[in-house]
Scaffold this motif. Sequence first.
Motif, mmCIF file in Angstrom:
data_model
loop_
_atom_site.group_PDB
_atom_site.id
_atom_site.type_symbol
_atom_site.label_atom_id
_atom_site.label_comp_id
_atom_site.label_asym_id
_atom_site.label_seq_id
_atom_site.Cartn_x
_atom_site.Cartn_y
_atom_site.Cartn_z
ATOM 1 N N UNK A 16 71.727 39.685 70.747
ATOM 2 C CA UNK A 16 70.884 40.309 69.507
ATOM 3 C C UNK A 16 72.124 39.257 68.567
ATOM 4 N N UNK A 17 73.185 38.776 69.106
ATOM 5 C CA UNK A 17 74.084 37.511 68.827
ATOM 6 C C UNK A 17 73.323 36.300 68.078
ATOM 7 N N UNK A 18 72.399 35.915 69.019
ATOM 8 C CA UNK A 18 71.445 34.418 69.123
ATOM 9 C C UNK A 18 71.611 33.793 69.576
ATOM 10 N N UNK A 19 70.661 32.508 69.261
ATOM 11 C CA UNK A 19 70.941 31.832 70.487
ATOM 12 C C UNK A 19 71.496 30.553 70.128
ATOM 13 N N UNK A 20 71.812 29.244 70.891
ATOM 14 C CA UNK A 20 72.104 28.214 71.391
ATOM 15 C C UNK A 20 70.575 26.901 71.441
ATOM 16 N N UNK A 21 70.514 26.427 70.843
ATOM 17 C CA UNK A 21 69.462 25.200 70.611
ATOM 18 C C UNK A 21 69.076 24.765 72.424
ATOM 19 N N UNK A 22 70.501 24.023 72.571
ATOM 20 C CA UNK A 22 70.959 22.910 73.706
ATOM 21 C C UNK A 22 72.265 23.071 74.428
ATOM 22 N N UNK A 23 72.281 23.293 75.045
ATOM 23 C CA UNK A 23 73.882 22.872 75.899
ATOM 24 C C UNK A 23 73.906 21.700 76.799
ATOM 25 N N UNK A 24 74.721 20.942 76.947
ATOM 26 C CA UNK A 24 74.597 19.717 77.208
ATOM 27 C C UNK A 24 76.403 19.464 77.254
ATOM 28 N N UNK A 25 75.877 18.481 78.408
ATOM 29 C CA UNK A 25 77.389 17.739 78.982
ATOM 30 C C UNK A 25 77.175 16.510 78.623
ATOM 31 N N UNK A 26 78.916 16.010 77.825
ATOM 32 C CA UNK A 26 78.762 14.605 77.648
ATOM 33 C C UNK A 26 80.041 14.963 78.375
ATOM 34 N N UNK A 27 80.039 13.926 79.914
ATOM 35 C CA UNK A 27 81.608 13.566 80.231
ATOM 36 C C UNK A 27 81.681 15.266 80.520
ATOM 37 N N UNK A 28 82.711 15.745 80.691
ATOM 38 C CA UNK A 28 83.675 16.816 80.933
ATOM 39 C C UNK A 28 83.498 17.524 79.079
ATOM 40 N N UNK A 29 83.097 17.445 78.266
ATOM 41 C CA UNK A 29 82.857 17.727 76.731
ATOM 42 C C UNK A 29 81.558 18.493 77.168
ATOM 43 N N UNK A 30 81.922 19.830 76.796
ATOM 44 C CA UNK A 30 80.375 20.801 76.063
ATOM 45 C C UNK A 30 79.536 20.790 75.270
ATOM 46 N N UNK A 31 79.329 20.502 74.896
ATOM 47 C CA UNK A 31 78.274 20.036 73.807
ATOM 48 C C UNK A 31 77.374 21.219 73.723
ATOM 49 N N UNK A 32 78.065 21.718 71.677
ATOM 50 C CA UNK A 32 76.319 23.240 71.285
ATOM 51 C C UNK A 32 75.644 22.103 70.947
ATOM 52 N N UNK A 33 74.317 21.942 70.852
ATOM 53 C CA UNK A 33 73.660 21.120 69.544
ATOM 54 C C UNK A 33 72.824 22.425 68.578
ATOM 55 N N UNK A 34 72.941 22.614 68.028
ATOM 56 C CA UNK A 34 71.434 23.181 66.866
ATOM 57 C C UNK A 34 70.902 22.184 66.258
ATOM 58 N N UNK A 35 69.415 22.148 66.846
ATOM 59 C CA UNK A 35 68.391 21.500 66.456
ATOM 60 C C UNK A 35 67.541 21.852 65.110
ATOM 61 N N UNK A 36 67.621 21.039 63.552
ATOM 62 C CA UNK A 36 66.852 21.371 63.093
ATOM 63 C C UNK A 36 65.875 20.330 62.540
ATOM 64 N N UNK A 37 64.593 21.428 62.964
ATOM 65 C CA UNK A 37 63.142 20.343 62.664
ATOM 66 C C UNK A 37 62.765 20.399 61.313
ATOM 67 N N UNK A 38 62.319 19.133 60.909
ATOM 68 C CA UNK A 38 61.300 19.253 59.231
ATOM 69 C C UNK A 38 59.904 18.510 59.475
ATOM 70 N N UNK A 39 59.422 18.846 59.196
ATOM 71 C CA UNK A 39 58.153 17.607 58.180
ATOM 72 C C UNK A 39 59.055 16.947 57.162
ATOM 73 N N UNK A 56 68.272 12.064 63.908
ATOM 74 C CA UNK A 56 69.734 11.626 63.247
ATOM 75 C C UNK A 56 70.680 12.976 64.499
ATOM 76 N N UNK A 57 71.703 12.030 64.960
ATOM 77 C CA UNK A 57 72.546 12.943 65.775
ATOM 78 C C UNK A 57 74.200 12.935 64.739
ATOM 79 N N UNK A 58 74.549 14.212 64.356
ATOM 80 C CA UNK A 58 76.181 14.093 63.990
ATOM 81 C C UNK A 58 76.704 14.722 64.760
ATOM 82 N N UNK A 59 77.496 13.633 65.278
ATOM 83 C CA UNK A 59 78.465 14.589 66.512
ATOM 84 C C UNK A 59 79.650 15.504 65.704
ATOM 85 N N UNK A 60 80.262 16.361 66.952
ATOM 86 C CA UNK A 60 81.459 17.218 65.325
ATOM 87 C C UNK A 60 80.945 17.457 64.346
#
Length: 120
Positions: free
Chosen positions: A35-58, A114-118
């Motif tokens: 019940x703590x929540x959800x991570x939309x996308x987890x990805x790897x870039x090289x040796x880094x873990x990338x936690x991605x929050x995705x927001x979609x709007x019309x 749009x992809x905002x890193x970090x």
Amino acid sequence: MNARGALGRYGEDVAARKLSEAGLRVLARNWRAGRSGEIDILAAEGEALVVCEVKTRREGSYQPPMAALTPAKTARLRSLAERWIAEHGGAPPGGVRIDLIGVTLPDRGAPRVEHARGVA
């Protein structure tokens, strides 16, 4: 699935495709920690873990997707990232980064991404 859920799912599909095209490896989608929540996308870039929050709007929505990451949501994402790391063998050598991906759907034409890193 309701219309809002379908819109969000479509935006996550678009975001995952863009991440893959940019050379990131998608590790998981819609990862839940109870019940703590959800991570939309987890990805790897090289040796880094990338936690991605995705927001979609019309297009023309009250709030643009890139303005939707609140301090509370950021804190929740950090906590969820810690749980993911604990369950998957510890911190990656490249560290952890939280990214925000905004997907805007125009009335006609391709979605804008749009992809905002970090961001946190």
